[in-house]
Enzyme design. Structure first.
Site, short mmCIF file in Angstrom:
data_model
loop_
_atom_site.label_atom_id
_atom_site.label_comp_id
_atom_site.label_asym_id
_atom_site.label_seq_id
_atom_site.Cartn_x
_atom_site.Cartn_y
_atom_site.Cartn_z
N CYS A 121 -15.24 3.13 -0.43
CA CYS A 121 -15.37 1.88 -1.20
C CYS A 121 -16.81 1.40 -1.27
O CYS A 121 -17.11 0.44 -1.99
CB CYS A 121 -14.48 0.81 -0.60
SG CYS A 121 -12.78 1.34 -0.35
N HIS A 260 -17.03 -5.48 -3.09
CA HIS A 260 -15.89 -4.57 -3.18
C HIS A 260 -14.61 -5.40 -3.12
O HIS A 260 -14.49 -6.32 -2.29
CB HIS A 260 -15.95 -3.57 -2.02
CG HIS A 260 -14.68 -2.82 -1.84
ND1 HIS A 260 -14.04 -2.21 -2.90
CD2 HIS A 260 -13.89 -2.60 -0.75
CE1 HIS A 260 -12.93 -1.64 -2.46
NE2 HIS A 260 -12.82 -1.87 -1.16
N ASN A 291 -7.24 -2.81 -5.17
CA ASN A 291 -8.40 -2.18 -4.53
C ASN A 291 -8.57 -0.78 -5.11
O ASN A 291 -7.76 0.11 -4.84
CB ASN A 291 -8.19 -2.13 -3.02
CG ASN A 291 -9.33 -1.45 -2.27
OD1 ASN A 291 -10.14 -0.74 -2.87
ND2 ASN A 291 -9.39 -1.67 -0.97
C1 LIG Z 1 -3.15 -4.93 5.19
C2 LIG Z 1 -3.17 -6.43 5.45
C3 LIG Z 1 -2.89 -7.19 4.17
C4 LIG Z 1 -2.05 -6.75 6.43
O1 LIG Z 1 -2.09 -8.13 6.72
P1 LIG Z 1 -2.09 -8.61 8.24
O2 LIG Z 1 -2.06 -10.06 8.21
O3 LIG Z 1 -3.24 -7.94 8.95
O4 LIG Z 1 -0.72 -8.01 8.73
P2 LIG Z 1 -0.30 -7.56 10.19
O5 LIG Z 1 -0.23 -6.08 10.22
O6 LIG Z 1 -1.12 -8.26 11.23
O7 LIG Z 1 1.15 -8.16 10.28
C5 LIG Z 1 1.39 -9.59 10.28
C6 LIG Z 1 2.85 -9.84 9.97
O8 LIG Z 1 3.12 -9.44 8.62
C7 LIG Z 1 4.13 -8.43 8.62
N1 LIG Z 1 3.78 -7.47 7.58
C8 LIG Z 1 2.90 -6.43 7.68
N2 LIG Z 1 2.83 -5.79 6.51
C9 LIG Z 1 3.66 -6.42 5.66
C10 LIG Z 1 4.00 -6.23 4.32
N3 LIG Z 1 3.47 -5.26 3.56
N4 LIG Z 1 4.89 -7.09 3.77
C11 LIG Z 1 5.44 -8.10 4.47
N5 LIG Z 1 5.16 -8.33 5.78
C12 LIG Z 1 4.27 -7.50 6.35
C13 LIG Z 1 4.14 -7.83 9.99
O9 LIG Z 1 5.40 -7.31 10.30
C14 LIG Z 1 3.80 -9.03 10.84
O10 LIG Z 1 4.96 -9.80 11.01
P3 LIG Z 1 5.21 -10.62 12.38
O11 LIG Z 1 4.11 -11.63 12.46
O12 LIG Z 1 6.56 -11.23 12.16
O13 LIG Z 1 5.15 -9.61 13.47
C15 LIG Z 1 -4.52 -6.87 6.03
O14 LIG Z 1 -4.67 -6.42 7.34
C16 LIG Z 1 -5.68 -6.43 5.24
O15 LIG Z 1 -5.79 -6.75 4.06
N6 LIG Z 1 -6.62 -5.71 5.88
C17 LIG Z 1 -7.81 -5.24 5.22
C18 LIG Z 1 -7.44 -4.07 4.41
C19 LIG Z 1 -8.49 -3.67 3.48
O16 LIG Z 1 -9.14 -4.49 2.89
N7 LIG Z 1 -8.66 -2.37 3.34
C20 LIG Z 1 -9.54 -1.78 2.45
C21 LIG Z 1 -10.90 -1.76 3.01
S1 LIG Z 1 -11.91 -0.85 1.96
#
Ligand SMILES: CC(C)(COP(=O)(O)OP(=O)(O)OC[C@H]1O[C@@H](n2cnc3c(N)ncnc32)[C@H](O)[C@@H]1OP(=O)(O)O)[C@@H](O)C(=O)NCCC(=O)NCCS
Length: 339
Positions: A121, A260, A291
């Protein structure tokens, strides 16, 4: 005899940008069932409402050629004016020859310098920095920098951490010599301690006949979402401040922020940490584009200029960050309004 370089040191700028989005729009509702999610959750956590996915018979090079043709025309050039093609991508499905040579062939520009750049990215900003340095040092004149991806081929639709994030598209810029400095110093670097945070596995070697691995899955993108989120918010903000400082500017000199498009919450957090004034236009192309890795900055640039034509010729802060983990960014003067 000392080595000579008779090329005059000169400046460079982005002369034009072009973009291509495949027609198929994929709403969150199409993805949520397989990952036990909801449209509301995805929008709240990432800002993404819809994204574009390419058709089965539309390749990453097809999209790149379309974006390139637009960028070259908007620059007031013809393909034969281009002497270098830099193609940033992680989804060209051949190890060799490169995606850049396919684009050069299809543009009918035999003889040009052509190579791919693998910086995920951050690839587009690495490419802009490289093109600027090549023009300044006399190694190139008119450089086509492409960021294009067809990530939909490498997504696991059952993966709750990735299926709704990644998307397809292509962006391209033409970078030309200019009288004034149109591209500031590029800050590029990495945090290889977090190398495994985003990856595409298994490797090609795992598919080699005789490999001990059985039950091989198709390679797809994996990520540790929280780790990447924290890194982006804390580390990339420092990079942004460094880029502005290295360009001899302050946040008040920036008209647009085009990072990005990874996650809208990351974008907001970066803008806040860098203390960008409220007057700065922030690219939020992620909402309808998702993305698109190396394509995301030029796609977002094109969309922002279409929405705010007054930004043509103004300073924009670009920052790419992603798998590696790697980052790169620079302040650029946005291209002039095409004639
Ligand atoms: C992927 C992303 C959206 C996940 O969000 P998050 O808040 O970190 O999610 P977590 O894995 O900590 O999970 C938090 C809660 O959401 C839930 N959850 C995780 N993925 C889920 C989904 N796709 N849909 C619904 N619920 C979800 C989990 O089960 C957890 O539930 P709980 O609190 O009851 O246990 C986030 O981490 C993110 O955007 N990270 C950066 C990714 C990125 O930008 N990548 C590209 C870089 S180039």
């Amino acid at each position: 005899m000392a080595i000579q370089n008779n090329a005059p040191v000169r400046n460079a700028r982005i002369a034009a940008v072009g973009a291509y989005r495949p027609p198929r729009v994929v709403p969150n509702s199409e993805l949520v069932e397989r990952i036990d999610s909801s449209d509301e959750w995805i929008q709240q956590r990432t800002g993404i409402q819809t994204r574009h996915w390419a058709a089965a018979d539309e390749s990453v090079a097809d999209m790149a050629v379309k974006a390139s043709v637009t960028a070259i025309a908007r620059a007031g050039l013809v393909a034969s004016d281009i002497d270098t093609v830099i193609f940033a991508t992680i989804t060209y499905p051949y190890q060799t020859p490169s995606a850049a040579t396919e684009v050069a062939q299809r543009l009918g520009i035999n003889g040009v310098a052509a190579f791919d750049l693998s910086a995920a990215c951050a690839g587009f900003s690495y490419g802009v920095g490289l093109a600027n340095d090549m023009i300044r040092s006399g190694s190139a004149n008119n450089v086509l920098v492409i960021g294009a991806e067809k990530i939909s081929d490498f997504i696991d639709l059952d993966d709750r951490a990735t299926s709704f994030i990644f998307a397809d598209g292509a962006g391209a810029v033409v970078i030309t010599p200019s009288a004034e400095i149109g591209i500031g110093p590029t800050v590029m670097g990495s945090d290889v301690e977090n190398r495994e945070a985003i990856s595409m596995v298994p490797s090609w070697i795992d598919y080699k006949p005789g490999s001990n691995l059985t039950d091989l899955a198709w390679p797809v993108i994996h990520q540790e979402g929280q780790k990447v989120f924290r890194w982006a918010v804390y580390e990339v903000a420092k990079v942004g401040k460094q880029i502005i400082e290295n360009s001899g500017l302050t946040p008040a000199d920036i008209a647009a922020f085009i990072p990005h498009q990874a996650n809208e919450r990351i974008i907001d957090s970066l803008a806040k940490s860098m203390e960008l004034p409220e007057t700065v236009m922030i690219a939020r192309d992620i909402r309808t584009t998702g993305n698109t890795s190396a394509a995301s900055i030029p796609l977002a640039m094109d969309a922002l200029l279409a929405e705010h034509p007054e930004l043509h010729g103004k300073n924009a802060l670009l920052i790419g960050f992603g798998a590696g983990l790697v980052y790169a960014g620079q302040v650029v003067e946005l291209p002039p309004q095409p004639k």
